[in-house]
Design a protein around this motif. Sequence first.
Motif, PDB file in Angstrom:
ATOM      1  N   THR A 169       0.810  -1.221   0.000  1.00 54.23           N
ATOM      2  CA  THR A 169       0.000   0.000   0.000  1.00 54.23           C
ATOM      3  C   THR A 169       0.843   1.271   0.000  1.00 54.23           C
ATOM      4  N   ASP A 194      -2.819  -4.814  -9.349  1.00 52.08           N
ATOM      5  CA  ASP A 194      -2.758  -6.088  -8.637  1.00 52.08           C
ATOM      6  C   ASP A 194      -1.989  -7.133  -9.442  1.00 52.08           C
ATOM      7  N   ALA A 246       3.172  -9.721   6.473  1.00 52.97           N
ATOM      8  CA  ALA A 246       2.016  -9.089   7.112  1.00 52.97           C
ATOM      9  C   ALA A 246       1.106  -8.449   6.074  1.00 52.97           C
ATOM     10  N   ASP A 247       1.694  -7.806   5.066  1.00 55.20           N
ATOM     11  CA  ASP A 247       0.899  -7.224   3.987  1.00 55.20           C
ATOM     12  C   ASP A 247       0.165  -8.302   3.204  1.00 55.20           C
ATOM     13  N   ALA A 299      -0.830 -11.180   4.074  1.00 58.06           N
ATOM     14  CA  ALA A 299      -1.916 -11.811   4.820  1.00 58.06           C
ATOM     15  C   ALA A 299      -3.231 -11.054   4.665  1.00 58.06           C
ATOM     16  N   ARG A 300      -3.150  -9.775   4.275  1.00 60.63           N
ATOM     17  CA  ARG A 300      -4.359  -8.965   4.088  1.00 60.63           C
ATOM     18  C   ARG A 300      -4.839  -8.961   2.635  1.00 60.63           C
ATOM     19  N   GLU A 301      -4.053  -9.559   1.749  1.00 59.87           N
ATOM     20  CA  GLU A 301      -4.377  -9.540   0.332  1.00 59.87           C
ATOM     21  C   GLU A 301      -5.230 -10.742  -0.065  1.00 59.87           C
ATOM     22  N   THR A 302      -5.858 -10.641  -1.225  1.00 62.38           N
ATOM     23  CA  THR A 302      -6.630 -11.741  -1.786  1.00 62.38           C
ATOM     24  C   THR A 302      -6.244 -11.894  -3.255  1.00 62.38           C
ATOM     25  N   ALA A 346      -2.231 -12.818  -3.175  1.00 64.29           N
ATOM     26  CA  ALA A 346      -2.195 -13.843  -2.136  1.00 64.29           C
ATOM     27  C   ALA A 346      -1.714 -15.171  -2.707  1.00 64.29           C
TER      28      ALA A 346
END
Length: 216
Positions: free
Chosen positions: A29, A55, A115-116, A118-121, A125
């Motif tokens: 981000t 993305d 950590a980043d 883990a928030r992605e899809t 991911a």
Amino acid sequence: MKVSKAQVTENRRSILQAAARLYRERGFTGVGVADITREAGLTHGGLYRHFESKDALAAQACECAFEWTLSELQTPDADAGADAGGFLRAGVANYLSPQHRDSVGQGCPVAALAADAARETGAIADAFAQGIGRYMALFARRRPDDTEAAQIEPEDRVRAIAMLSTMVGGLILARATARGLPALSDEILATLRHHLEATWGLEASGTDGSDESRGP
């Protein structure tokens, strides 16, 4: 003027390398398209001729970062030797080194971006998970007894997961303490190098046990 295929390939490579470095330094981000194209020396509009979305770029940049790091890990260390045990010794020593700690943009994407991620899809991911899976497979194949596994056994997987989790966690802690408590940061790296070498029998024969000269 029409751009040659070779130049198109080079431009795409420059974008991926710039993105892979900036993402590791600032997180997903914290980097904009303009940052990446400026770093690559290209125009903003040119990026979307190579990637359908930001993305898609981030996912492929992750793959690029993992491939670069895997190639570094698979290069036998001149002092450790070219055997499997040498690979693990060199991998642990190089990963848990002050040089790697201080080179976030050129280092392991897992320690920099877990950590980043883990928030992605979606594609990001998936690319990150696949990269970790390749790390695990590489470390599982290389055994501490200087052999390479023809078939990965459960104990190989246990070793790989334990080693990589310790290495990644240790590097994250070493980076988090590097500015505020640099002596502690160095201690974390040295302690975990010794711990992994002793736990998995990676000490090089004919040495006095000291690792002061080790590192990339």
